[in-house]
Write an enzyme that holds these catalytic residues in place. Structure first.
Site, PDB file in Angstrom:
ATOM      1  N   ARG A 128       3.635  -0.881  21.036  1.00  0.00           N
ATOM      2  CA  ARG A 128       4.913  -1.668  21.589  1.00  0.00           C
ATOM      3  C   ARG A 128       6.079  -0.694  21.299  1.00  0.00           C
ATOM      4  O   ARG A 128       6.881  -0.478  22.092  1.00  0.00           O
ATOM      5  CB  ARG A 128       4.871  -3.051  20.903  1.00  0.00           C
ATOM      6  CG  ARG A 128       6.190  -3.688  21.380  1.00  0.00           C
ATOM      7  CD  ARG A 128       5.974  -5.140  20.829  1.00  0.00           C
ATOM      8  NE  ARG A 128       5.945  -4.950  19.039  1.00  0.00           N
ATOM      9  CZ  ARG A 128       6.204  -6.110  18.444  1.00  0.00           C
ATOM     10  NH1 ARG A 128       5.867  -7.170  18.978  1.00  0.00           N
ATOM     11  NH2 ARG A 128       6.142  -5.915  17.059  1.00  0.00           N
ATOM     12  N   ALA A 155      -2.154   0.174   9.401  1.00  0.00           N
ATOM     13  CA  ALA A 155      -3.587   0.509   9.660  1.00  0.00           C
ATOM     14  C   ALA A 155      -3.837   1.350  10.943  1.00  0.00           C
ATOM     15  O   ALA A 155      -4.684   2.224  10.814  1.00  0.00           O
ATOM     16  CB  ALA A 155      -4.312  -1.048   9.995  1.00  0.00           C
ATOM     17  N   GLY A 179       0.968   0.623  13.421  1.00  0.00           N
ATOM     18  CA  GLY A 179       1.428   0.133  12.009  1.00  0.00           C
ATOM     19  C   GLY A 179       0.986   0.920  10.961  1.00  0.00           C
ATOM     20  O   GLY A 179       0.383   2.063  11.108  1.00  0.00           O
ATOM     21  N   LYS A 190       0.842  -1.313  -0.082  1.00  0.00           N
ATOM     22  CA  LYS A 190       0.035  -0.089   0.048  1.00  0.00           C
ATOM     23  C   LYS A 190       0.844   1.219  -0.118  1.00  0.00           C
ATOM     24  O   LYS A 190       0.474   2.418  -0.598  1.00  0.00           O
ATOM     25  CB  LYS A 190      -1.050   0.020   1.165  1.00  0.00           C
ATOM     26  CG  LYS A 190      -1.944  -1.058   1.106  1.00  0.00           C
ATOM     27  CD  LYS A 190      -2.982  -0.970   2.338  1.00  0.00           C
ATOM     28  CE  LYS A 190      -3.852  -2.213   2.507  1.00  0.00           C
ATOM     29  NZ  LYS A 190      -4.879  -2.086   3.665  1.00  0.00           N
ATOM     30  N   ASP A 229      -9.679   2.473   2.420  1.00  0.00           N
ATOM     31  CA  ASP A 229      -9.428   1.939   4.002  1.00  0.00           C
ATOM     32  C   ASP A 229     -10.114   2.976   4.925  1.00  0.00           C
ATOM     33  O   ASP A 229     -10.486   2.522   5.953  1.00  0.00           O
ATOM     34  CB  ASP A 229      -7.975   1.489   4.194  1.00  0.00           C
ATOM     35  CG  ASP A 229      -7.629   0.345   3.420  1.00  0.00           C
ATOM     36  OD1 ASP A 229      -8.483  -0.567   3.182  1.00  0.00           O
ATOM     37  OD2 ASP A 229      -6.537   0.199   3.019  1.00  0.00           O
TER      38      ASP A 229
END
Ligand code: ATR
Length: 280
Positions: free
Chosen positions: A153, A132, A130, A47, A103
């Site tokens: 994280r 998304a 990330g 993407k 998206d």
């Protein structure tokens, strides 16, 4: 879902899946172009790479910085660009690629449809930063949420997103931790990490730092399995919940409309997804 939608509208089109290595993405797009494809969807890890490969970008791809939908457009002898399906007799003289992102809006549509949630003024905790997670954070900010709490994280990624939101949407408060008093009550928790994709994955939420009592609703972008550890725990705690099937549906429905120029048959597409993914 796409093939069910083509069939429902009597279109003699087919949706097929191909696995392409990142270093072959340019060649794959060129191949699809010369073979007369109407369009493509791209998923991980293509993407971001595709943004720099397009001949033109729709505003959605420019704003969200990622392409998940490509439309091949042909130049007519009169020199205007037309979507596919308009060249039955004469082949277009030239074909270009136009990149779209379906998206980002799909998240907003899914939250509205599945959780009856209007985001303006709401407080949201977002787990994951990330691809998304980043798109979700920016899209939520564009929807005028009042506060966004980012947890990941790897903390460098949420710092970058915070900077980007500060520049583009200065009115949105962005916190880099779980919400704490006096802002500890929120409207929505979203999981955008990949934790939960494997059925024995733990929940991505640290319940020592955040309790389900602090949120009204929980959304997990994961749709397979249908109920992750996070969603199961949220449901037993009394939260309103939904999984990511709606996002998958709405990004696909918008892509269908971009390619065909026709209204997507949403219920046909939803039933096809539920049948193929959950065997319903
Ligand atoms: P996507 O395109 O689906 O967003 P991605 O870009 O690989 O996929 O992002 C995966 C997200 O899940 C990231 O937020 C990642 O955290 P890091 O940024 O620290 O890598 C998160 N994630 C993946 N595995 C995880 C784990 N075991 N524990 C916590 N977070 C995890």
């Amino acid at each position: 879902m796409q093939n069910a939608a083509f069939a429902a509208l009597g279109l003699d089109w087919r949706y097929l899946a191909f696995e392409v290595a990142p270093e072959n993405l340019r060649a794959a797009i060129e191949g699809a172009k010369v073979m007369g494809f109407a369009g493509l969807n791209l998923t991980v890890p293509h993407k971001l790479l595709a943004v720099n490969l397009m001949d033109a970008l729709d505003e959605s791809a420019r704003v969200w910085g990622a392409v998940n939908t490509i439309r091949f457009e042909g130049r007519t002898p009169q020199s205007d660009w037309r979507p596919p399906g308009h060249f039955e007799k004469d082949a277009p003289v030239e074909i270009r690629t136009v990149g779209f992102n379906t998206d980002a809006d799909a998240l907003v549509n899914a939250l509205r449809a599945d959780l009856q949630l209007e985001l303006s003024g709401k407080k949201v905790l977002l787990l994951g930063a990330g691809g998304a997670g980043r798109t979700a954070a920016l899209r939520l900010a564009a929807e005028n949420v009042s506060a966004l709490f980012l947890v990941n994280r790897t903390s460098s990624k949420i710092l970058e997103i915070q900077q980007e939101i500060k520049q583009k949407f200065p009115a949105v408060y962005v916190g880099l931790d779980y919400p704490k008093p006096p802002h500890s009550e929120i409207d929505l928790l979203i999981n955008a990490t990949s934790l939960g994709l494997k059925s024995d994955d733990p929940s991505p939420l640290d319940e020592k730092l955040f309790s389900f009592r602090q949120t009204a609703a929980v959304y997990d972008m994961i749709y397979r399995p249908s109920a992750t550890a996070l969603l199961r725990a949220a449901r037993s705690a009394g939260c309103t919940t939904a999984n990511g099937l709606g996002m998958l549906l709405y990004q696909g429905a918008r892509a269908f409309e971009i390619w065909t120029g026709k209204t997507a048959p949403l219920e046909v597409m939803r039933r096809a997804l539920e049948h193929n993914i959950y065997g319903l």
